[in-house]
Design a protein around this motif. Sequence first.
Motif, short mmCIF file in Angstrom:
data_model
loop_
_atom_site.label_atom_id
_atom_site.label_comp_id
_atom_site.label_asym_id
_atom_site.label_seq_id
_atom_site.Cartn_x
_atom_site.Cartn_y
_atom_site.Cartn_z
N HIS A 5 35.46 17.43 56.17
CA HIS A 5 36.29 16.64 57.07
C HIS A 5 37.61 16.32 56.36
O HIS A 5 37.63 15.90 55.20
CB HIS A 5 35.59 15.32 57.43
CG HIS A 5 36.45 14.39 58.23
ND1 HIS A 5 36.63 14.53 59.59
CD2 HIS A 5 37.21 13.33 57.86
CE1 HIS A 5 37.44 13.59 60.02
NE2 HIS A 5 37.82 12.85 59.00
N HIS A 24 35.24 7.36 50.55
CA HIS A 24 35.62 8.41 51.49
C HIS A 24 37.12 8.34 51.68
O HIS A 24 37.78 7.41 51.16
CB HIS A 24 34.86 8.27 52.83
CG HIS A 24 35.00 6.93 53.48
ND1 HIS A 24 36.18 6.49 54.02
CD2 HIS A 24 34.10 5.93 53.65
CE1 HIS A 24 36.02 5.28 54.53
NE2 HIS A 24 34.76 4.92 54.31
N ASP A 45 37.32 14.07 52.90
CA ASP A 45 36.03 13.47 52.55
C ASP A 45 35.25 14.47 51.70
O ASP A 45 34.97 15.59 52.16
CB ASP A 45 35.20 13.17 53.81
CG ASP A 45 35.66 11.93 54.55
OD1 ASP A 45 36.52 11.19 54.02
OD2 ASP A 45 35.16 11.70 55.68
N GLY A 50 31.51 10.03 53.80
CA GLY A 50 32.22 9.87 55.05
C GLY A 50 31.71 10.80 56.13
O GLY A 50 30.52 10.82 56.44
N HIS A 51 32.61 11.61 56.70
CA HIS A 51 32.25 12.50 57.81
C HIS A 51 31.94 13.94 57.35
O HIS A 51 31.77 14.82 58.19
CB HIS A 51 33.39 12.54 58.83
CG HIS A 51 33.67 11.21 59.48
ND1 HIS A 51 32.68 10.42 60.00
CD2 HIS A 51 34.85 10.55 59.69
CE1 HIS A 51 33.20 9.32 60.51
NE2 HIS A 51 34.52 9.37 60.33
N SER A 52 31.91 14.18 56.03
CA SER A 52 31.59 15.52 55.53
C SER A 52 30.09 15.69 55.32
O SER A 52 29.42 14.76 54.86
CB SER A 52 32.33 15.80 54.22
OG SER A 52 33.71 15.98 54.43
N ARG A 168 32.91 4.22 57.67
CA ARG A 168 32.31 5.55 57.85
C ARG A 168 30.89 5.53 57.30
O ARG A 168 30.52 4.59 56.58
CB ARG A 168 33.16 6.62 57.13
CG ARG A 168 34.55 6.77 57.73
CD ARG A 168 35.34 7.91 57.14
NE ARG A 168 36.71 7.87 57.64
CZ ARG A 168 37.67 8.71 57.29
NH1 ARG A 168 37.41 9.67 56.41
NH2 ARG A 168 38.88 8.59 57.79
N PRO A 169 30.10 6.55 57.61
CA PRO A 169 28.72 6.58 57.12
C PRO A 169 28.64 6.46 55.60
O PRO A 169 29.52 6.93 54.88
CB PRO A 169 28.21 7.95 57.59
CG PRO A 169 29.06 8.28 58.77
CD PRO A 169 30.41 7.71 58.48
#
Length: 257
Positions: A5, A24, A45, A50-52, A168-169
């Motif tokens: 991401h 992230h 990321d 994060g979103h990766s 983010r996650p």
Amino acid sequence: MQKLHHQTLGAGKPIVLIHGWAMHSGIWQDFAERLAGHYQVTLVDLPGHGHSGPLTPFTLENITDRLAQTLPDKPCCWLGWSLGAAVVLEMARRFPERVDRLVLVAGNPCFLQQNGWPGMKPDVLDKFAANLQQDTQATLTRFLAIQVMALANAKALAKSLKTAVLSRPMPDNTALQGGLDILKTTDLRPALAAATVPVLVVLGKKDSLVPAALSHALPHCQPAAQVCLLEQAAHTPFLSHPEEMLALLKDFMENQR
């Protein structure tokens, strides 16, 4: 291979920002927007952050392969913060044609203290890794506090840091443990010594993770490096001292050849 991401802001000379352990790319957002007023800024990321998506094993070789596959094949300034400093040094070592400048922010090419080299004591990092396995959330919360604890506005900075991280996650355990393994076992001093591109190192005198004494050791490793020690900064100078960071980067991007 799954791409990472990433987000690109602004226009001009390209700069890639690589975040640190357990973070992230959202951590850069405010600073990146300032920087994007002058340059083309790409935020990434890292795998498992994060979103990766995840990456197994989480090694510098695999991380840099993923970065090379994700981003355009052109020379850029690579800026790495903390663990990200190891990533950008590995990019310079493995993909020198993609790197025209290096910036290390609160990063140490050899993170652990050894043979007179300033760094973190091995037993401290071992204890941190053990705590991570026992209580990940508590360990990460403490890590956020450590990064800013010596600053006058530490409470506010820690709160903003936590808010950014939780946007983010959370990173997966493979990435967390793999990142600690990289910090524990990697020595990129030869890569720094071999660098033929301009190098800027920004350190904080109040940093409890990367000692200020590193500012004296680095010139022996890479005499051409520009080393800046910010007297009132700790581990996150781009958050606590964004204007100073921006001025340093602009001078480095425009005047270093």
